[in-house]
Write an enzyme that holds these catalytic residues in place. Structure first.
Site, PDB file in Angstrom:
ATOM      1  N   LEU A   3      -4.103 -44.781  36.741  1.00 39.68           N
ATOM      2  CA  LEU A   3      -3.949 -43.354  36.986  1.00 39.68           C
ATOM      3  C   LEU A   3      -4.000 -42.589  35.669  1.00 39.68           C
ATOM      4  CD1 LEU A   3      -1.068 -43.530  39.615  1.00 39.68           C
ATOM      5  CD2 LEU A   3      -3.418 -42.781  40.057  1.00 39.68           C
ATOM      6  N   ALA A  43      -2.816 -40.384  32.506  1.00 33.91           N
ATOM      7  CA  ALA A  43      -1.572 -40.318  31.728  1.00 33.91           C
ATOM      8  C   ALA A  43      -0.817 -41.643  31.746  1.00 33.91           C
ATOM      9  CB  ALA A  43      -0.666 -39.191  32.233  1.00 33.91           C
ATOM     10  N   LYS A  45      -4.405 -45.297  29.129  1.00 30.10           N
ATOM     11  CA  LYS A  45      -5.664 -46.055  29.131  1.00 30.10           C
ATOM     12  C   LYS A  45      -6.459 -45.831  27.842  1.00 30.10           C
ATOM     13  CE  LYS A  45      -7.283 -44.293  32.890  1.00 30.10           C
ATOM     14  NZ  LYS A  45      -6.146 -43.354  33.079  1.00 30.10           N
ATOM     15  N   PHE A  78      -5.463 -44.649  24.947  1.00 29.55           N
ATOM     16  CA  PHE A  78      -4.763 -45.187  23.781  1.00 29.55           C
ATOM     17  C   PHE A  78      -4.962 -46.702  23.696  1.00 29.55           C
ATOM     18  CE2 PHE A  78      -1.174 -47.053  21.599  1.00 29.55           C
ATOM     19  CZ  PHE A  78      -1.077 -46.263  20.467  1.00 29.55           C
ATOM     20  N   ASN A 119       3.068 -38.511  28.069  1.00 28.16           N
ATOM     21  CA  ASN A 119       1.610 -38.632  28.114  1.00 28.16           C
ATOM     22  C   ASN A 119       0.951 -37.394  28.720  1.00 28.16           C
ATOM     23  OD1 ASN A 119       1.786 -41.152  26.969  1.00 28.16           O
ATOM     24  ND2 ASN A 119       1.532 -42.269  28.883  1.00 28.16           N
ATOM     25  N   ARG A 136       1.098 -52.307  -3.306  1.00 28.40           N
ATOM     26  CA  ARG A 136       0.828 -53.438  -4.194  1.00 28.40           C
ATOM     27  C   ARG A 136       2.084 -53.727  -5.021  1.00 28.40           C
ATOM     28  NH1 ARG A 136      -4.591 -52.305  -7.510  1.00 28.40           N
ATOM     29  NH2 ARG A 136      -4.069 -54.377  -8.342  1.00 28.40           N
ATOM     30  N   HIS A 137       2.155 -54.918  -5.551  1.00 28.12           N
ATOM     31  CA  HIS A 137       3.229 -55.267  -6.481  1.00 28.12           C
ATOM     32  C   HIS A 137       3.146 -54.370  -7.716  1.00 28.12           C
ATOM     33  CE1 HIS A 137       0.084 -57.112  -8.923  1.00 28.12           C
ATOM     34  NE2 HIS A 137      -0.368 -57.649  -7.796  1.00 28.12           N
ATOM     35  N   ASN A 190      -2.734 -58.010 -14.625  1.00 29.88           N
ATOM     36  CA  ASN A 190      -3.325 -56.682 -14.477  1.00 29.88           C
ATOM     37  C   ASN A 190      -3.603 -56.064 -15.843  1.00 29.88           C
ATOM     38  OD1 ASN A 190      -1.216 -56.010 -11.627  1.00 29.88           O
ATOM     39  ND2 ASN A 190      -3.382 -56.532 -11.628  1.00 29.88           N
ATOM     40  N   ARG A 210       4.907 -62.115  -8.509  1.00 29.06           N
ATOM     41  CA  ARG A 210       4.812 -60.695  -8.837  1.00 29.06           C
ATOM     42  C   ARG A 210       5.220 -59.807  -7.667  1.00 29.06           C
ATOM     43  NH1 ARG A 210      -0.275 -63.002  -8.984  1.00 29.06           N
ATOM     44  NH2 ARG A 210      -2.000 -62.082  -7.787  1.00 29.06           N
ATOM     45  N   GLU A 216      -2.609 -63.250  -2.496  1.00 27.47           N
ATOM     46  CA  GLU A 216      -3.865 -62.641  -2.902  1.00 27.47           C
ATOM     47  C   GLU A 216      -5.046 -63.548  -2.565  1.00 27.47           C
ATOM     48  OE1 GLU A 216      -5.725 -60.327  -3.151  1.00 27.47           O
ATOM     49  OE2 GLU A 216      -5.496 -59.364  -5.109  1.00 27.47           O
ATOM     50  N   TYR A 241     -13.545 -60.601 -15.317  1.00 34.78           N
ATOM     51  CA  TYR A 241     -14.881 -60.465 -14.732  1.00 34.78           C
ATOM     52  C   TYR A 241     -15.971 -60.616 -15.789  1.00 34.78           C
ATOM     53  CZ  TYR A 241     -12.768 -59.078 -10.325  1.00 34.78           C
ATOM     54  OH  TYR A 241     -12.045 -59.083  -9.151  1.00 34.78           O
ATOM     55  N   LYS A 260     -19.791 -58.413  -1.512  1.00 35.03           N
ATOM     56  CA  LYS A 260     -18.382 -58.723  -1.769  1.00 35.03           C
ATOM     57  C   LYS A 260     -17.654 -59.131  -0.491  1.00 35.03           C
ATOM     58  CE  LYS A 260     -15.877 -56.218  -4.502  1.00 35.03           C
ATOM     59  NZ  LYS A 260     -15.225 -55.029  -5.119  1.00 35.03           N
ATOM     60  N   TYR A 294     -13.546 -62.188   1.492  1.00 35.63           N
ATOM     61  CA  TYR A 294     -12.763 -61.187   2.214  1.00 35.63           C
ATOM     62  C   TYR A 294     -12.679 -61.525   3.705  1.00 35.63           C
ATOM     63  CZ  TYR A 294     -11.815 -57.674  -1.381  1.00 35.63           C
ATOM     64  OH  TYR A 294     -11.307 -57.000  -2.467  1.00 35.63           O
ATOM     65  N   HIS A 353      -1.003 -57.664  -2.285  1.00 34.64           N
ATOM     66  CA  HIS A 353      -2.016 -57.633  -3.338  1.00 34.64           C
ATOM     67  C   HIS A 353      -3.215 -56.798  -2.894  1.00 34.64           C
ATOM     68  CE1 HIS A 353       0.210 -61.046  -5.145  1.00 34.64           C
ATOM     69  NE2 HIS A 353       0.409 -61.366  -3.877  1.00 34.64           N
TER      70      HIS A 353
END
Length: 768
Positions: free
Chosen positions: A374, A376, A379, A381, A493, A581-582, A588, A633, A654, A665, A683, A694, A720
């Site tokens: 029905l 409200a 559905k 959402f 709703n 993040r830490h 870093n 960390r 991480e 790098y 990546k 990833y 991380h």
């Protein structure tokens, strides 16, 4: 396929009177319940005791003391204080290991100041066997003096829990307190004070106004009605179907401006809609489906709110949430006709999913989830949430909202009469747009789509048979019915519908809009027929995450199973999730990948500021928890935070950089130029030698997402960059191809607010 929730052991009053019966997977815990043999196999028993009395004399606090494994001594001085849950309700929760099936204990009242003696409960000790209290357990009597007796009502509930669920308990085995052999830091912590000297002055504190630290979000989520974010009705646009294929875009084959396709040759266009309706009684083909007609019921296992105490390390493997993979190794979304090599499947579950998709029938490779319910009832959402989840796992998924088609075809100003069951023109118009949306969805599937979410009321058997006939030979269809009996949720709703839906955008009078919508709702209720045909999932009062049921029928296959698993763990309880993040680490500062270094001075300062922020932001949230990875960390960043339980997840570690761990790098580019270039080109799919990609990270994060969906209290996730990119992409519904490039700055908190209106985001930058 599941069990219904357990009840309070004290019968009629029971735990229900104290906030609802326990929901669990271990059968009935009440009088006459199952014997505790199902308790073993690694599971343990989570017990919650509650005492209620509207009048407590003086400063007396209820306590519990007794034998192993609660206290280990009948010394009242070592009794455990119960916590005040409500003005008149006190609670204490603990875990009973499998080798202690019987526990004896008593209640006592203990003054806050130890200047007066304790008052011990009258009568013999209480016996708890397999989660059930023996004898007359409903009342606890305390003799204050010769003439006065204080009476408490006693409630008890028990859940059988897996090792993963023990993260919600206060009791863990003693070996968990031992320092790690790797870094000398315990894997268990709560209320741990900072090990380094506390900084004096205001540098480590925050202004009282947290809004002072709010910064703009890089890409704020659109503030739109959820249905408007569904697929554009291609069949109603004269230029034809313009499906943007994320698969092609993510592989760099075409730019968004050049991706277009006319799938006319693949479609079931021109099907006669009237023939679909009149021939709806024809037998539905169910090739590949389970023939059993039995209905299974799931009741989601909920962890009690108000838990406090120690937490165990939650890795990625457990009986409750298997080492996931959701297998999107196919998270790449590659079409099966592609000549490009498919990414390696990470684990047996992923491999099973690949086999399920490759070896199933052509029809079973495509899946249509057709909402039923029905107005409200949540559905749309549910459709949006499920679409986001499946996209994040890498399944090519699209949300088709029939209301959007109706508004484009017939206008947004249709009054309630348009939805009457005795209005043939309205019925024909609504069937027409439903068929157009279904045809568009099938066209899109032939063009590479995998899962279509068909969002409409679909409230009659005749309509559903029309959809099943259109799906024949094209896709497997599962009906997802949302049923809600809570008048408060329905009222909320309805209010959101009138305030947000384009149907009422031109209606400035709220009361007039409400009157029209209630008439529309009454028209649907007159002809509504619950689902009883085909493959279906019924969500019954699931929105709160407590006491609901999930019924399934004729459900088989890997992906439908993942959908059921996700839905049984989802709810709409509003709560914030904080991602950060830490603090800055030594690696870093040096620009090095991975490692397990400590914090820099700047990182230590952030840890103190974060603790101050958490104290101010969550000061009224007593059930909040702090989640970290197992790398020091993040643990050190969380160490100044006191007053909240802390959980360590290996799944939050991480991304594994393999042989590149600890390198810069520049060093990778110089020593391994081919690897550097391969990573630069892709990546998302690039996997470090002996490390992860990833996509691998997303696979291992699925249990974390499921657990975040299950939580009803705030959660702070300290992790991380790569991990938080993947988690953020889920909440923000970002395409997989964007995950490696999502901005995730240091010393910034991203607050995700989850609730009935969707997902909202706010960012706080505590330091530069």
């Amino acid at each position: 396929m599941g069990t219904s929730g357990s009840k309070g052991i004290d019968g009629a009053g029971g735990a229900d009177a104290a906030g609802g019966g326990a929901a669990g997977g271990g059968g009935e815990a009440g009088e006459g319940g199952h014997a505790p043999e199902a308790w073993h196999g690694g599971a343990q028993l989570y017990v919650s005791l509650k005492m209620e009395n509207a009048r407590i004399i003086g400063d007396l606090v209820p306590h519990v003391y007794g034998s192993e494994p609660i206290i280990g001594s009948w010394d009242p001085a070592r009794a455990l204080a119960m916590e005040r849950e409500l003005a008149s309700l006190w609670t204490l929760s603990f875990v009973v290991p499998p080798d202690h099936e019987t526990v004896d204990f008593k209640f006592l009242l203990k003054p806050k100041e130890d200047t007066t003696p304790c008052i011990i409960e009258e009568g013999p000790p209480r016996l708890l066997t397999g989660g059930m209290l023996e004898g007359d357990v409903r009342v606890a009597l305390f003799k204050l003096n010769d003439d006065e007796v204080l009476e408490f009502r006693v409630f008890n509930k028990a859940d059988i829990v897996s090792p993963l669920e023990l993260a919600a308990s206060w009791r863990v085995y003693k070996e968990n307190f031992q320092p790690s052999r790797v870094r000398g830091i315990p894997d268990i912590s709560i209320n741990v004070a900072p090990t380094h000297a506390t900084e004096e002055g205001s540098a480590a504190t925050l202004e009282l106004d947290l809004e002072h630290y709010v910064v703009p979000t890089p890409t704020a989520p659109p503030n739109e009605y959820a249905a408007n974010l569904a697929a554009t009705p291609a069949s109603l646009i004269q230029t034809g179907a313009l499906w943007t294929n994320d698969v092609l875009l993510s592989e760099g084959i075409q730019s968004p401006s050049t991706v277009s396709a006319d799938f006319e040759g693949h479609s079931n266009h021109k099907k006669n809609i009237e023939a679909c309706a009149t021939d709806s009684a024809r037998k539905i083909q169910t090739s590949g489906l389970i023939e059993s007609k039995s209905v299974g019921t799931f009741t989601p296992l909920q962890k009690p709110d108000g838990q406090k105490g120690l937490f165990v390390d939650r890795g990625v493997g457990s009986p409750k949430l298997p080492k996931s993979s959701s297998a999107c190794s196919l998270a790449s979304g590659l079409s099966f006709g592609s000549a490009k090599t498919m990414p390696e499947a990470a684990g047996a579950v992923a491999a099973a999913a690949v086999a399920d998709r490759l070896h199933g029938s052509k029809e079973d490779r495509k899946l249509a989830i057709a909402l039923v319910g029905l107005p409200a009832r949540g559905k749309t959402f549910t459709a949006v949430k499920l679409t986001r989840y499946l996209r994040w796992l890498g399944h090519e998924t699209r949300h088709f909202n029939v209301g959007k088609y109706r508004r484009l075809k017939h206008g947004a100003n249709q009054a309630a009469d348009f939805f009457r069951d005795d209005n043939p023109e309205g019925i024909e118009a609504r069937n027409e747009v439903a068929a157009l949306a279904m045809e568009d969805m099938i066209d899109w599937m032939h063009g590479g789509g995998q899962v279509g979410i068909f969002d409409a009321t679909n409230s009659t058997t005749k309509r559903r048979r029309m959809l099943m006939k259109m799906a024949e030979g094209n896709c497997k269809i599962i009906f997802l019915e949302t049923i809600c009996n809570d008048p408060l949720i329905i009222e909320t709703n309805i209010r959101l519908k009138i305030q947000q839906s384009p149907d009422y955008a031109d209606q400035p009078d709220y009361e007039a809009g409400l009157k029209d919508f209630m008439e529309r709702l009454a028209n649907y209720e007159k002809v509504y027929e619950p689902v009883g045909e085909g493959s279906y999932i019924k969500m019954i009062d699931m929105v709160k995450g407590q006491g609901g049921q999930l019924q399934v029928n004729n459900i088989s296959g890997y992906l439908p199973g993942r959908i059921v698993f996700f839905l049984v763990n989802s709810h709409l309880t509003p709560r914030p999730i904080l991602l950060t993040r830490h603090g800055e680490s030594l690696h870093n500062v040096r620009g090095r990948v991975g490692g397990d270094t400590v914090l820099s001075e700047k990182g230590e300062l952030y840890a103190k500021k974060l603790a101050s922020f958490i104290e101010k932001r969550l000061k009224s949230e007593k059930t909040a928890t702090i989640w970290t990875s197992t790398l020091q960390r993040t643990i050190l960043t969380a160490s100044p935070i006191v007053g909240f339980p802390k959980i360590q997840w290996r799944a939050l570690d991480e991304i594994n950089s393999g042989v590149c761990d600890g390198m810069t790098y520049e060093e990778i580019k110089k020593i391994m130029p081919e690897e550097f270039e391969s990573r630069k080109k892709d990546k998302l799919r690039y996997r470090y030698p002996r490390g992860e990609s990833y996509l691998d990270v997303i696979q291992r994060l699925e249990p974390v997402i499921i657990e975040l969906e299950r939580q009803r209290a705030p959660v702070v996730v300290i992790s991380h960059q790569a991990v938080l990119r993947a988690l953020y992409a889920y909440f923000a519904d970002r395409p997989l191809r964007e995950v490696p490039d999502i901005e995730m700055p240091l010393h910034t908190i991203i607050e995700i607010q989850m609730g009935v209106t969707g997902v909202e985001e706010k960012r706080y930058k505590l330091m530069g």
